[in-house]
Design an enzyme around this catalytic site. Structure first.
Site, mmCIF file in Angstrom:
data_model
loop_
_atom_site.group_PDB
_atom_site.id
_atom_site.type_symbol
_atom_site.label_atom_id
_atom_site.label_comp_id
_atom_site.label_asym_id
_atom_site.label_seq_id
_atom_site.Cartn_x
_atom_site.Cartn_y
_atom_site.Cartn_z
ATOM 1 N N LYS A 21 5.143 -7.526 -2.020
ATOM 2 C CA LYS A 21 6.327 -7.961 -2.767
ATOM 3 C C LYS A 21 7.538 -8.192 -1.871
ATOM 4 O O LYS A 21 8.439 -8.956 -2.218
ATOM 5 C CB LYS A 21 6.683 -6.923 -3.829
ATOM 6 N N HIS A 76 7.062 7.589 -3.768
ATOM 7 C CA HIS A 76 7.982 6.679 -3.064
ATOM 8 C C HIS A 76 9.369 7.296 -3.135
ATOM 9 O O HIS A 76 9.899 7.522 -4.221
ATOM 10 C CB HIS A 76 7.977 5.298 -3.718
ATOM 11 N N GLU A 136 3.204 2.500 2.339
ATOM 12 C CA GLU A 136 3.445 1.163 1.794
ATOM 13 C C GLU A 136 4.714 0.547 2.390
ATOM 14 O O GLU A 136 5.659 0.224 1.670
ATOM 15 C CB GLU A 136 3.558 1.234 0.271
#
Length: 461
Positions: A69, A197, A274
């Site tokens: 993304k 996250h 990530e």
């Protein structure tokens, strides 16, 4: 490992003595005599490879799964696929992109805790098994649409020290986590690990320590429930440029001891992350052209100048804005700084200035106030560190098109890419400093040779 060839996209190899900045200047010179002075990017793919080498050195136990993304340009994804990263995908389209480049399903994690059922089915039919969840409803959807999925429980973290907070939307609490694990057991769904996250732009590395500790608690819960977890996903939030308060190695120096404490190397737990902006932010430089200019005096309506004098200020209008590349200002809390393509004279006077995008929306302001020498229509401004959350979210509002991207790579980086493809990473490969990497501008490995002027190639994304 995926291929990295000319057929995928156009990339020029830079001749010794040339840099990405030289290509940018050259492109500006090429278009300056025409009316079409459109905004454009120069992206250094070698910078991405150097970031990967830096990652391997700083986080040796953590396998990166690039967050698509952040920048879904085909050249970026192809480069990362070629060097063996995994991919964090959030939709069917992103899965199609990476698998279309030959990335195997086991190198993909469907890291969206709230998925459309049809897209869960798509993942199932294309072999993507790893996916995240944080609610009972999601568990039930997966149980029906993808019963062989390997689920990863997304837990909430304290992201109060992050610029972009995510736990307000995603993540299960520790209390809820036990209930979800018990429900997954009832549904006969395999839960293989935990993800979190800490938020993008995290300013406190200790947040990672607490999150890793919480993940350990959930691992222990899972053991009690009857699961044998073996995956930890520590998410993103890593800086991608050197203009941040917290440097990458400052974060990793805190993460590594936490991983060793709670998930030692002999624990059998695979650790992934990530990263998005980490890989791409500094690789992209955006060049915009001044298309209009307005002089504003203090007493004139619309002037925000608080200076007591009547000195003039300038409003500059450029051909990219917050509906295009600078959407990062609205959605990613970015603070951008304009650089001049032409070096000003030492005694040149500076004026209070503002920079605006090309659309008809008054919201389309890039820089509220900065000091610049007087500039003119047709002059260029440069913005560095523009690779993250820019091109991926740009729109064509008002009919303004997205900038073209011109890709370059130094010869040493190109040679290393070919070596990686043929033989894998060489032992004890270390990050190379920019100063030791002569930038070159010629083609090799079957690519057409260009004259020393070092013409760049265009790719539309």
């Amino acid at each position: 490992m995926s291929s990295f060839t000319k057929d995928e996209f156009d990339c020029h190899i830079l001749d010794e003595g040339f840099t990405a900045k030289d290509i940018l200047d050259q492109k500006i010179n090429e278009v300056s005599s025409s009316d079409d002075k459109d905004a454009f990017y120069v992206a250094d793919l070698g910078d991405i490879l150097k970031k990967h080498l830096r990652w391997l050195k700083a986080l040796p136990r953590v396998t990166p799964f690039y967050a698509v993304k952040c920048n879904d340009s085909r050249a970026i994804v192809s480069t990362l696929a070629a060097i063996g990263t995994g991919f964090d995908c959030a939709s069917k389209t992103e899965i199609q992109l990476v698998q279309g480049l030959g990335v195997p399903a086991e190198r993909v994690i469907y890291a969206n805790p709230c998925k459309q059922v049809s897209q869960i089915k798509y993942a199932a039919s294309n072999g993507v098994q790893m996916m995240t969840f944080d609610s009972e409803i999601e568990l039930m959807k997966v149980a029906r649409a993808h019963p062989k999925a390997k689920l990863v429980l997304r837990i909430a973290t304290d992201d109060s020290k992050a610029v972009c907070r995510l736990s307000v939307k995603f993540g299960a609490t520790l209390k809820t986590s036990r209930l979800l694990l018990e429900r997954a057991k009832e549904l006969n769904i395999d839960v293989i690990g935990v993800s979190f996250h800490v938020g993008s732009g995290c300013t406190d590395p200790e947040t990672f320590v607490q999150a890793v500790s919480d993940a350990r608690c959930v691992f222990d819960m899972a053991t009690e429930v009857g699961f044998s977890m073996h995956l930890l996903d520590i998410g993103g939030g890593f800086p991608g440029s050197e203009d941040t308060k917290l440097k990458f190695e400052e974060i990793t120096s805190v993460i590594n001891p936490a991983l060793d404490k709670y998930f030692p190397s002999d624990s059998g737990v695979r650790i992934i992350a990530e990263p998005g902006r980490y890989y791409v932010a500094s690789a992209f430089t955006l060049a915009v052209n001044i298309i209009a200019k307005k002089t504003v005096w203090k007493e004139q309506p619309g002037s925000d100048d608080e200076d007591e004098s009547n000195e003039q200020t300038f409003m500059y209008y450029v051909n990219d804005g917050v509906y295009g590349s600078f959407n990062c200002i609205l959605y990613d809390h970015a603070h951008v700084k304009a650089l001049l393509q032409k070096r000003p004279k030492p005694d040149e006077k500076y004026y209070s200035s503002s920079i605006w995008g090309p659309t008809c929306d008054g919201l389309d302001r890039i820089v509220e106030r900065c000091n610049l020498p007087e500039m003119h229509v047709g002059d260029w401004m440069l913005f560095e560190n523009m690779g993250a959350y820019t091109v991926a979210a740009a729109s064509t509002f008002n009919g303004f098109q997205r900038p073209n991207i011109y890709y370059v790579m130094s010869r040493p980086m190109w040679q290393l890419m070919k070596q990686i493809q043929s033989h894998g990473f060489p032992p004890e490969v270390e990050e190379q400093d920019d100063g030791t990497l002569p930038m070159s501008c010629a083609q090799e490995s079957g690519m057409d040779r260009h004259p020393a002027a070092c013409a760049s190639a265009r790719i539309n994304v």
